[in-house]
Write an enzyme that holds these catalytic residues in place. Structure first.
Site, mmCIF file in Angstrom:
data_model
loop_
_atom_site.group_PDB
_atom_site.id
_atom_site.type_symbol
_atom_site.label_atom_id
_atom_site.label_comp_id
_atom_site.label_asym_id
_atom_site.label_seq_id
_atom_site.Cartn_x
_atom_site.Cartn_y
_atom_site.Cartn_z
ATOM 1 N N SER A 172 0.815 -1.225 0.000
ATOM 2 C CA SER A 172 0.000 0.000 0.000
ATOM 3 C C SER A 172 0.843 1.266 0.000
ATOM 4 C CB SER A 172 -0.960 -0.001 1.192
ATOM 5 O OG SER A 172 -0.262 -0.162 2.406
ATOM 6 N N HIS A 204 1.182 5.346 4.384
ATOM 7 C CA HIS A 204 0.323 5.810 3.304
ATOM 8 C C HIS A 204 0.607 7.265 2.958
ATOM 9 C CE1 HIS A 204 -2.911 2.505 4.249
ATOM 10 N NE2 HIS A 204 -1.752 2.019 3.823
#
Length: 223
Positions: free
Chosen positions: A121, A173
């Site tokens: 991610s 992230h």
């Protein structure tokens, strides 16, 4: 021959690598087994600070649980095909890896010292950030600008969700999206080499290097 060249080989290779690593995790005791995750290269900030710097790279290919690898693999498959077509396999691979490393550096700087984190991610958020950069660079292209707006909304939505969902490395992230955005200003699309002013590319390159150094130093000091 043209059809072969247009296949997203880099995307396929990345998918194969993370599937092989996932199989190794299962062989070592399971994809949610701490010892197996550590042996496979998951990130633990305290270990990175002790000199295991490769844990800023290897977590990109390590996943925790079937749902984790399934979602990330599907996202990579669909986004990778489009972006690899634009940039080519080499540039796409560089963007993907730099975004993942950047996300892991941000997590190293501000995340928990002893928690285990892993997953693609960080790199995928980098691809989201890349789309945002492209929307600014090619602001006169309505299609690209619409993509950019959609991915900006996706970044915001996911970061807000990260706040309320436990066991999510939000710093990874954030870092991935930021680095992907900066890399978007540095690495050009082959068919549009003159689309960016050279000064902006230089500033972005310097900014990316400084950011990496600062994040690493913060992580070491916090350890």
């Amino acid at each position: 021959m043209r059809k072969i060249q247009q296949r997203p080989w880099a995307t396929y290779v990345i998918l194969i690598i993370q599937l092989v690593v996932f199989g190794w995790e299962i062989f070592k005791g399971g994809s949610q087994n701490i010892a197996a995750l550590l042996a496979s290269g998951a990130k633990v900030n305290s270990l990175v600070a002790q000199g295991e710097w490769w844990r800023l790279v290897t977590p990109i290919f390590v996943h925790i649980g079937w749902q984790h690898i399934l979602i990330n693999s599907l996202t990579l498959y669909f986004m990778g095909q489009q972006l690899e077509f634009l940039y080519g396999p080499l540039k796409f691979s560089i963007i993907y890896l730099l975004s993942g490393i950047g996300g892991n550096l941000m997590s190293f700087a501000f995340g928990s010292q002893n928690s285990i984190s892993a997953g693609a991610s960080t790199s995928l958020f980098g691809l989201f950030g890349l789309y945002v950069a492209l929307g600014i660079i090619f602001k006169n292209n309505q299609v690209i600008r619409q993509w950019s707006q959609q991915f900006l909304i996706l970044i915001v939505f996911n970061l807000v969700a990260d706040i309320f969902i436990g066991d999510i490395d939000i710093w990874g992230h954030v870092g991935g999206a930021l680095v992907g955005f900066l890399v978007g200003w540095i690495i050009t699309i082959p068919q549009m080499k003159n689309a960016l002013p050279k000064l902006w590319r230089i500033i972005s390159t310097v900014g990316l290097i400084v950011l990496a150094i600062v994040l690493y130093r913060i992580g070491v000091v916090r350890a």
